[in-house]
Design an enzyme around this catalytic site. Sequence first.
Site, PDB file in Angstrom:
ATOM      1  N   ARG A 199       0.767  -1.236   0.000  1.00  0.00           N
ATOM      2  CA  ARG A 199       0.000   0.000   0.000  1.00  0.00           C
ATOM      3  C   ARG A 199       0.796   1.282   0.000  1.00  0.00           C
ATOM      4  O   ARG A 199       0.231   2.342  -0.238  1.00  0.00           O
ATOM      5  CB  ARG A 199      -0.965  -0.002   1.189  1.00  0.00           C
ATOM      6  CG  ARG A 199      -2.075  -0.993   1.003  1.00  0.00           C
ATOM      7  CD  ARG A 199      -2.797  -1.247   2.287  1.00  0.00           C
ATOM      8  NE  ARG A 199      -1.881  -1.812   3.277  1.00  0.00           N
ATOM      9  CZ  ARG A 199      -2.243  -2.211   4.483  1.00  0.00           C
ATOM     10  NH1 ARG A 199      -3.470  -2.063   4.876  1.00  0.00           N
ATOM     11  NH2 ARG A 199      -1.360  -2.729   5.313  1.00  0.00           N
ATOM     12  N   TYR A 223      -2.745 -17.956  13.842  1.00  0.00           N
ATOM     13  CA  TYR A 223      -3.938 -17.538  13.092  1.00  0.00           C
ATOM     14  C   TYR A 223      -4.978 -18.645  13.023  1.00  0.00           C
ATOM     15  O   TYR A 223      -6.182 -18.387  13.079  1.00  0.00           O
ATOM     16  CB  TYR A 223      -3.550 -17.055  11.685  1.00  0.00           C
ATOM     17  CG  TYR A 223      -2.882 -15.697  11.731  1.00  0.00           C
ATOM     18  CD1 TYR A 223      -3.632 -14.543  11.968  1.00  0.00           C
ATOM     19  CD2 TYR A 223      -1.499 -15.563  11.588  1.00  0.00           C
ATOM     20  CE1 TYR A 223      -3.031 -13.293  12.046  1.00  0.00           C
ATOM     21  CE2 TYR A 223      -0.890 -14.327  11.667  1.00  0.00           C
ATOM     22  CZ  TYR A 223      -1.660 -13.189  11.894  1.00  0.00           C
ATOM     23  OH  TYR A 223      -1.064 -11.964  11.978  1.00  0.00           O
TER      24      TYR A 223
HETATM   25  O1  CP3 Z   1       6.518  -8.214   1.624  1.00  0.00           O
HETATM   26  C1  CP3 Z   1       5.866  -8.080   0.555  1.00  0.00           C
HETATM   27  O2  CP3 Z   1       5.825  -7.029  -0.065  1.00  0.00           O
HETATM   28  C2  CP3 Z   1       5.177  -9.304  -0.025  1.00  0.00           C
HETATM   29  C3  CP3 Z   1       3.840  -9.504   0.367  1.00  0.00           C
HETATM   30  C4  CP3 Z   1       3.452  -9.884   1.782  1.00  0.00           C
HETATM   31  C5  CP3 Z   1       2.166  -9.587   2.274  1.00  0.00           C
HETATM   32  N1  CP3 Z   1       2.026 -10.183   3.492  1.00  0.00           N
HETATM   33  C6  CP3 Z   1       1.148  -8.788   1.564  1.00  0.00           C
HETATM   34  C7  CP3 Z   1       0.050  -8.169   2.324  1.00  0.00           C
HETATM   35  C8  CP3 Z   1       4.122 -10.621   2.766  1.00  0.00           C
HETATM   36  C9  CP3 Z   1       5.535 -11.147   2.785  1.00  0.00           C
HETATM   37  C10 CP3 Z   1       3.200 -10.820   3.833  1.00  0.00           C
HETATM   38  C11 CP3 Z   1       3.503 -11.620   5.038  1.00  0.00           C
HETATM   39  C12 CP3 Z   1       2.571 -11.618   6.157  1.00  0.00           C
HETATM   40  N2  CP3 Z   1       1.194 -11.601   6.130  1.00  0.00           N
HETATM   41  C13 CP3 Z   1       2.956 -11.745   7.511  1.00  0.00           C
HETATM   42  C14 CP3 Z   1       4.387 -11.918   7.976  1.00  0.00           C
HETATM   43  C15 CP3 Z   1       5.136 -10.657   8.007  1.00  0.00           C
HETATM   44  C16 CP3 Z   1       4.682  -9.685   9.049  1.00  0.00           C
HETATM   45  O3  CP3 Z   1       4.176  -8.628   8.672  1.00  0.00           O
HETATM   46  O4  CP3 Z   1       4.853  -9.986  10.257  1.00  0.00           O
HETATM   47  C17 CP3 Z   1       1.801 -11.734   8.304  1.00  0.00           C
HETATM   48  C18 CP3 Z   1       1.731 -11.819   9.803  1.00  0.00           C
HETATM   49  C19 CP3 Z   1       0.693 -11.646   7.417  1.00  0.00           C
HETATM   50  C20 CP3 Z   1      -0.752 -11.670   7.773  1.00  0.00           C
HETATM   51  C21 CP3 Z   1      -1.441 -10.438   7.355  1.00  0.00           C
HETATM   52  N3  CP3 Z   1      -1.661 -10.062   6.041  1.00  0.00           N
HETATM   53  C22 CP3 Z   1      -1.997  -9.445   8.181  1.00  0.00           C
HETATM   54  C23 CP3 Z   1      -1.966  -9.459   9.700  1.00  0.00           C
HETATM   55  C24 CP3 Z   1      -2.566  -8.474   7.347  1.00  0.00           C
HETATM   56  C25 CP3 Z   1      -3.372  -7.281   7.771  1.00  0.00           C
HETATM   57  C26 CP3 Z   1      -2.550  -6.179   8.270  1.00  0.00           C
HETATM   58  C27 CP3 Z   1      -2.155  -5.248   7.150  1.00  0.00           C
HETATM   59  O5  CP3 Z   1      -0.982  -4.957   7.016  1.00  0.00           O
HETATM   60  O6  CP3 Z   1      -3.089  -4.812   6.453  1.00  0.00           O
HETATM   61  C28 CP3 Z   1      -2.301  -8.850   6.004  1.00  0.00           C
HETATM   62  C29 CP3 Z   1      -2.693  -8.117   4.791  1.00  0.00           C
HETATM   63  C30 CP3 Z   1      -1.659  -7.859   3.739  1.00  0.00           C
HETATM   64  N4  CP3 Z   1      -0.685  -8.738   3.326  1.00  0.00           N
HETATM   65  C31 CP3 Z   1      -1.549  -6.667   2.982  1.00  0.00           C
HETATM   66  C32 CP3 Z   1      -0.472  -6.850   2.089  1.00  0.00           C
HETATM   67  C33 CP3 Z   1       0.018  -5.897   1.046  1.00  0.00           C
HETATM   68  C34 CP3 Z   1      -2.468  -5.475   3.083  1.00  0.00           C
HETATM   69  C35 CP3 Z   1      -3.703  -5.747   2.309  1.00  0.00           C
HETATM   70  C36 CP3 Z   1      -4.143  -4.583   1.489  1.00  0.00           C
HETATM   71  O7  CP3 Z   1      -3.704  -4.435   0.332  1.00  0.00           O
HETATM   72  O8  CP3 Z   1      -4.937  -3.816   2.020  1.00  0.00           O
END
Ligand code: CP3
Length: 345
Positions: free
Chosen positions: A30, A154
């Site tokens: 984002r 999760y």
């Molecule tokens: O790093 C990158 O650019 C690659 C993509 C990536 C995403 N999630 C995309 C994403 C990676 C490597 C992850 C890993 C991930 N996902 C983790 C481990 C890393 C960390 O942050 O601790 C975890 C715990 C998740 C689970 C997850 N996904 C959560 C808790 C959330 C919601 C919180 C948030 O940031 O919105 C997501 C959503 C998510 N995953 C988004 C993205 C780009 C946001 C969604 C959107 O586009 O609105």
Amino acid sequence: MDLENDLLLRAARGEQIERYPVWLMRQAGRILPEYRAVRGELSGFKELVETPERAAEVTVQPVDLLGVDAAIIFSDILVVPEAMGLEYQMIEKKGPWFEKTIRSEEALKFAQTNFDVEDRLGYVTEAIRLTNKELNGRVPLIGFAGAPWTIFCYMTEGQGSKTFSESRKILYTNPTLAHELLNRITDVTIQYLKAQISAGVHLVQVFDSWAGILGKEQYAEFGLKYMEKIANAISEVPVTLFAKGAYNSMVDLSNLKCNTVGVDWNMRMDEIRGHVGESRTLQGNLDPCVLYGTHSEVEKETNNMLHSFRSRRHIVNLGHGVYPDVDPEKVKTFIKTVKSYEIQY
Ligand code: CP3
């Protein structure tokens, strides 16, 4: 295919590098208006993850727009529990949400293992193949998965949490169930990472985002044990292990069969280096909040971090994912500062 820029892989293996490689966790996301535009054309996050052409497109964006030294495949760690039988929704401004959870033996029917990962997660491997075509060897592509402990969190809690007390409760009330579920997640994760490698990723990272909520002994039993199984199973490409908040377990983590250990911003790089020695590459660890500062503050803090390195064996990153409301221009300043820094070792 030969890579034009293989700094990341050389740094991971501890080989000669002319400067430190740099990329950001959550770089595909984002912070970029170009990402939000693509996402806006689709019904939401999940459709983007499941549409290989579009996932490939947003994976390449930070390479073109920010100049990072690696791409990371656009996906999520939650695709694994979903493939096992627990569907999730990504709720705007709230995060992930699972309708069902696993808190009993009965519910283990939603934690399947005997399926072909290509069948259920073929959209990820297809996105990897398309991304490599588009990258055309410019930079390496990173594959990833959640660590079993974090996926367990999760699958048992069913949503994000500050304490994950439902998840931790099971470790005391039903450790047998906990180990059964962790074993199942580990099996699928190994197959999934191998499928990503066959599809063309050059390095894999395992994210243990909730490592820090366990004490040292518990993390050894319910976290590290399964990280170890994964690390032992992967020898095709370099492996990075990132256990956020696991300060007490950094030495044990670095003793696993990996090339690189991720370091979050709560830890001092020079201290961790002192404990870990020279046999592993360290990745990290700028506080993501530094990127809310002015350009000159970003430059100063980035240089402070670089000065704290005591070795050539580093990959520069933030200490955790970049926050969504950070100005991409600040990210560019961070990257530029790293790229112009002269290694002293
Ligand atoms: O790093 C990158 O650019 C690659 C993509 C990536 C995403 N999630 C995309 C994403 C990676 C490597 C992850 C890993 C991930 N996902 C983790 C481990 C890393 C960390 O942050 O601790 C975890 C715990 C998740 C689970 C997850 N996904 C959560 C808790 C959330 C919601 C919180 C948030 O940031 O919105 C997501 C959503 C998510 N995953 C988004 C993205 C780009 C946001 C969604 C959107 O586009 O609105």
